[in-house]
Design an enzyme around this catalytic site. Structure first.
Site, PDB file in Angstrom:
ATOM      1  N   HIS A 185       9.270  21.142  12.967  1.00  0.00           N
ATOM      2  CA  HIS A 185       8.287  20.383  12.135  1.00  0.00           C
ATOM      3  C   HIS A 185       8.720  20.593  10.712  1.00  0.00           C
ATOM      4  O   HIS A 185       8.462  20.652  10.324  1.00  0.00           O
ATOM      5  CB  HIS A 185       7.918  19.966  13.065  1.00  0.00           C
ATOM      6  N   LEU A 196       0.780  -1.831   0.108  1.00  0.00           N
ATOM      7  CA  LEU A 196      -0.058   0.272  -0.085  1.00  0.00           C
ATOM      8  C   LEU A 196       0.995   1.385   0.198  1.00  0.00           C
ATOM      9  O   LEU A 196      -0.058   2.371  -0.767  1.00  0.00           O
ATOM     10  CB  LEU A 196      -1.021   0.159   1.258  1.00  0.00           C
TER      11      LEU A 196
END
Ligand code: GLN
Ligand code: ZN
Length: 763
Positions: A697, A18
């Site tokens: 981040h 996937l």
């Protein structure tokens, strides 16, 4: 007949098919048709595994290209405005825009699925106007299964959990408004299922294992009454991850056809439920752990099931995993490098499916019909119970010899502070970082080549030392006060330690979905934990030898190592955690003896371990704090213990954070604009704090002024002498081009703060 059922199968594929399918589609190297075909073949494979094993209720709708809660948002047309959805069918582009964001619209928020490491997309309720059935995926997959001769049991997330797990984004909208709008859609779903000749539907309501209010209880009774009367499809209401507790009677009396309960994490509720379950209700019992990787004790499971059958009778009993198996890897038979003793103790989803079938067969045809399987199971479990690989008497003795002074520092913080100040002679607003520095291509290549065996140990050490020297020199050059070595040798903050500790095993294909196409491969803690030799001392000592400035040793804490692993199930979590605590304690002592004056023990996962119910928090926090202290308190007062936490709401566990008694804590606060610090201020947090002054981040480079502003905010609620200056997490995911200007601005921000403080003190 007792029925063999499943609640959900891992969607990612045994070889991470996937991931490959979605990522290549995102890159544009494959088409939508390719993506859909990949999905189709994964579903086909998963269904056949279950069918061949003898599962009668096979879940459909558990497959998702990203996340099953996002699939529900799409199905119900719950699409935030910023994606400019035209109100027609939610297409693939809109679906992935919601998951991943676009240039113009940020992604939907993501958060942890109860206390698992799976992250779901948080539904956003802005308005109820556009809500309508907007995808056909579920119904298409049902037809697809039927065409293959599979009898599908569709699974959807129930309306109350869907709303409860979402966020209301409008002042004029209430939970009841949303419920009123969603109810007809759920009715339509059920009618469509009926038209497709579906017999059973699984409606997940995990919110039922949480603390819910009276209004919610009432809503449960009412909503399910309406849903049941709108259809002939039989409803299985699924609860998992905890026992029902206070909601036991509520759940049993919700008027549906069947109730699923988790007996792995809620084993004690069985007797009560058997006594009080309405006569017409079918009971589904979760006997096989959907969240861990251990082989089930089939004898114990069958005995429980037989007991249940005495009350329910065969036709009202279903055998099931405790919860959906998306939290466990696909197939243990792929593991060719795993120690064969350990391998026989393991069961991944494919093996768990067999276990469900065996338990069911034992009930329907008698234990003799599965005598061989039961004998094999017993033999393997006996070998596990008595294995010398698991049980180390020295460790057990050490644990029982722990005394309470081992859980606390020698002097209280106030006294330690002065001792440390004399040694460290740091300026006010001292600067430091969280540990890792950019992992450059050379560093990654050297590590990978060493692992593969194509790089000699000497060359590997030389490469790591080069990386360390570069990081140390750089930090000196920009005038950081407390240095780090940069963690070049670590691929992962848990794996690095797991690989060096005894009691840990690693898999080749033991992946589980964390979110979207991000999967993790947690180590397996199978036995008593010991530390054969020092793990980080050579790197930290080398780094310290290069500089006059203090260098922080860098370790991962026991609670984080525990929760980011698959945990052994044959002793309490606290026991396993204490063993890790002792191993880390030894490492801390070795670092101290090697002349390392500051040691950071990271615990980003401490909040993750919190039990689902508030009543259980205190017991968990008690042992979690003890384990951290066991690891950190073996040092002299002069040694400065740091800890680091990120991604947490600390407000409700601030007392426990203070109880860790770390000399310095660095925390993620920059995204919440220091809001988080209010908790520390309200609590009068006594020790030192480094509130992260910029978000690592994001690739964005923060200006000096922004960081000064954040530090001034921090000064408004904390004492200036408590405050450290650092980024909000490790820098390993960033490039040097991003890190350099950001850290340089950070150091000059700290200097501005110092100058301002000196000025105000002089005045
Ligand atoms: N010391 C670790 C690092 O800097 C901390 C990582 C984390 O908090 N997740 O990478
Ligand atoms: Zn962090």
């Amino acid at each position: 007949m007792v029925t063999a059922t499943n609640l959900g199968f891992p969607r990612i594929g045994g070889k991470r098919e996937l991931k490959k399918a979605t990522e290549s589609f995102w890159k544009g190297t494959t088409s939508e048709a390719d993506l859909f075909n990949a999905g189709k073949s994964l579903r086909l494979k998963n269904w056949n595994v279950q069918k061949d094993a003898g599962i009668t209720h096979i879940p459909v709708g558990d497959f998702s290209f990203y996340d099953h809660v996002l699939d529900m948002c799409a199905l119900l047309g719950c699409v935030p405005k910023r994606y400019n959805w035209d109100g027609g069918k939610v297409d693939t582009a809109t679906y992935f825009a919601m998951a991943r964001g676009t240039d113009d619209a940020p992604a939907m928020e993501m958060t942890k699925w109860f206390n698992t490491n799976y992250h779901y997309i948080v539904p956003e309720f802005e308005t109820v106007e556009n809500l309508k059935l907007s995808t056909t995926k579920l119904f298409d997959e049902i037809k697809e299964a039927q065409a293959l001769g599979i009898t599908p049991r569709p699974v959807i997330l129930g309306p109350l959990s869907f709303i409860g797990l979402g966020k209301i984004k409008s002042d004029t909208l209430s939970r009841d408004d949303i419920l009123i709008a969603l109810l007809p859609l759920y009715t339509q779903i059920l009618q469509k299922l009926e038209a497709l000749n579906v017999e059973w539907v699984q409606i997940d309501e995990p919110l039922l294992v949480t603390d819910i209010c009276d209004g919610m209880r009432q809503a449960y009774r009412k909503i399910y009454g309406t849903l049941k009367s709108s259809t002939n499809v039989k409803i299985l209401l699924a609860t998992y991850f905890e026992e029902l507790g206070e909601n036991k009677d509520l759940a049993m009396n919700i008027d549906v056809h069947a109730l699923h309960i988790d007996l792995k994490r809620g084993g004690t509720q069985l007797d009560y439920i058997l006594q009080h379950l309405p006569r017409e209700r079918t009971l589904s019992i979760g006997l096989v752990d959907g969240r861990n990787i251990w082989r089930t004790d089939l004898d114990v499971a069958i005995t429980l099931a037989e007991k249940a059958r005495e009350s329910t009778g065969s036709s009202r009993l279903m055998i099931a995993p405790s919860c959906s198996m998306i939290h466990c890897p696909v197939d243990v038979s792929q593991e060719t490098k795993c120690d064969s003793d350990i391998k026989e103790w393991l069961a991944f989803a494919t093996q768990k499916i067999d276990e469900i079938a065996i338990i069911t067969k034992a009930l329907n045809e008698g234990r003799d019909s599965v005598a061989q399987e039961l004998a094999d199971n017993k033999a393997a479990l006996d070998r596990r119970t008595t294995s010398t690989k698991i049980h180390n008497p020295d460790v057990k003795e050490r644990i029982s010899a722990i005394t309470s002074p081992m859980y606390s520092r020698k002097a209280p913080y106030n006294a330690r502070k002065d001792v440390q100040a004399d040694i460290f002679k740091l300026p006010s607003f001292p600067t430091t970082t969280i540990g890792s520095f950019p992992q450059t291509k050379e560093i990654r290549q050297a590590r990978a080549a060493y692992k593969k065996g194509s790089l000699s140990q000497d060359s590997y050490i030389a490469a790591m030392k080069k990386g360390i020297e570069h990081v140390v020199r750089y930090q000196e050059s920009i005038d950081i006060d407390v240095l780090v070595h940069g963690e070049a040798e670590r691929n992962d903050m848990v794996e690095y330690f797991g690989e060096q500790l005894d009691g840990f095993a690693f898999t080749q294909f033991g992946w589980v979905q964390s979110y979207g196409s991000r999967y993790v491969k947690p180590p397996i803690i199978f036995g008593d934990i010991t530390r054969p030799k020092a793990m980080t001392v050579k790197w930290s000592s080398y780094a310290q030898s290069l500089t006059e400035r203090p260098l922080k040793g860098m370790l991962t804490g026991p609670v984080t190592i525990l929760f980011w692993s698959f945990i052994r199930d044959d002793q309490p979590l606290s026991e396993t955690c204490r063993q890790i605590g002792l191993a880390i304690r030894d490492e801390v002592t070795d670092l101290e003896n090697a002349g390392i004056k500051a040691i950071q023990i990271d615990e980003p996962a401490i909040r993750e371990g919190l039990p689902i119910r508030k009543d259980d928090w205190a017991a968990y926090l008690k042992w979690a704090v003890e384990c951290f202290k066991l690891s950190s308190c073996g040092v002299a007062d002069k040694t400065q213990i740091h800890t680091h936490m990120c991604y947490s709401e600390f407000n409700d566990i601030i007392e426990s954070i203070a109880a860790l008694d770390a000399d310095v804590i660095s925390i993620e606060t920059s995204r919440s604009q220091m809001e988080l610090l209010d908790a520390f201020a309200d609590y009068n947090y006594p020790n030192e704090i480094g509130p992260g002054v910029y978000d690592i981040h994001s690739p964005r480079i923060p200006a000096e002024g922004e960081m000064v502003a954040l530090l001034n905010k921090a000064c408004a609620v904390l004492k200036a002498q408590q405050i450290w200056v650092n980024p909000d997490c490790g820098l390993k995911t960033r490039s040097w081009d991003e890190v350099k200007p950001a850290l340089e601005h950070m150091v000059s921000a700290a200097k501005k703060m110092r100058a301002a403080r000196a000025k105000s003190q002089a005045a």
